[in-house]
Design an enzyme around this catalytic site. Structure first.
Site: not given
Length: 297
Positions: A119, A133, A280
């Site tokens: 990413s 992006h 998480g």
């Protein structure tokens, strides 16, 4: 796990890491070569690399990756290029964040998952240089696998020729996989990167796919690789052309307001952000995409 499946996972994870290395090298080279313009006296930016960890609810280690962030360079005000490979079990909310377009077969009975990807988000010093992006990723569950990703351009000051170049490079890399891929993935990006509460697009689009699986792993992976390969030739020439262009305080103000749109989209709508936080993963890595400064009017 079959040997074939293990090899496919390892191949995908290695590719995302290779793409990360190519991009960070190219971005640091941009910093070194930028010896003109308003930021030429600054020290060339360098990526700070931090290991990231994902923890399950019981605190066990379930994968992680590398967070690479450059701040305050000559060209990049803030850019992050992250890679991760995580695994474990998904709760119900994480399942919903993982695949919005379809249910995940068998997930309630066997909630195991594996995911790997890259990413990237770049926020630029000069407001004439567009923000950008990019991400590509692979997901696996015991009953399904799929790829996703794309790249989109987010200029605060739009230039038609820059938009054309960015899209032309996407098309050039997708056309070998079939003439229908580029228009379909372009439309998908236009739909995905739309901000409903502002009734406008986040930028000038690009390409995007999600939950993509034809059943042929090699073919789908090859398409995913070319989405990644399209990024540098689509973006670097725009940086080279615009990075020394003079700008005003009004231009910088326009940039900060536009960054507000980016922050709103990522915090309210982006599936990658929701998935990372629900499962998480390191929140600093997940929220790496947010701009260093933004404003709202």
């Amino acid at each position: 796990m079959t040997n074939s499946l293990a090899a496919e996972k390892a191949t995908a994870a290695a590719w995302f890491r290779q793409l990360r290395d190519e991009i960070t090298t190219a971005f640091e080279a941009l910093e070194d070569s930028h010896d003109q313009g308003p930021f030429a006296e600054a020290e060339p930016g360098r990526f700070e690399v931090t290991e990231t960890k994902r923890q399950s609810d019981d605190g066990s280690d379930t994968g992680g990756g590398l967070m690479s962030v450059m701040r305050g360079g000559r060209v990049f005000e803030k850019v992050g290029v992250n890679v991760s490979t995580v695994y474990g079990q998904l709760g119900e909310r994480a399942q919903q964040a993982m695949a919005a377009r379809k249910g995940i077969p068998g997930m309630k009975d066997d909630p195991r998952f594996w995911a790997s990807g890259i990413s990237l988000v770049a926020h630029m010093r000069n407001p004439h240089v567009p923000a950008v992006h990019m991400n590509t990723r692979m997901f696996w569950t015991p009953h399904a696998w799929w790829f996703g990703g794309g790249s989109d351009l987010n200029p605060c000051i739009e230039y038609d020729e820059d938009t054309t170049h960015f899209h032309d490079q996407q098309k050039r890399h997708l056309d070998p996989h079939g003439p229908g891929h580029y228009p379909r993935l372009k439309d998908w990006a236009d739909e995905y990167f739309y901000i409903p509460h502002r009734k406008r697009a986040r930028g000038v689009g690009g390409i995007f796919m999600d939950d993509y699986c034809t059943g042929d792993w090699q073919t789908d992976f090859a398409l995913t690789q070319d989405i990644g390969r399209a990024f540098l030739p689509a973006f670097l020439p725009l940086v080279e052309k615009r990075r020394v262009q003079p700008f005003t305080e009004a231009d910088k103000d326009t940039q900060l307001v536009h960054r507000g749109l980016y922050a709103e989209y990522n915090l309210v709508y982006d599936r990658g952000t929701k998935f990372g936080l629900e499962t998480g993963h390191d929140p600093d890595a997940v929220l790496m995409s947010l701009p260093p400064l933004a404003k709202w009017v």
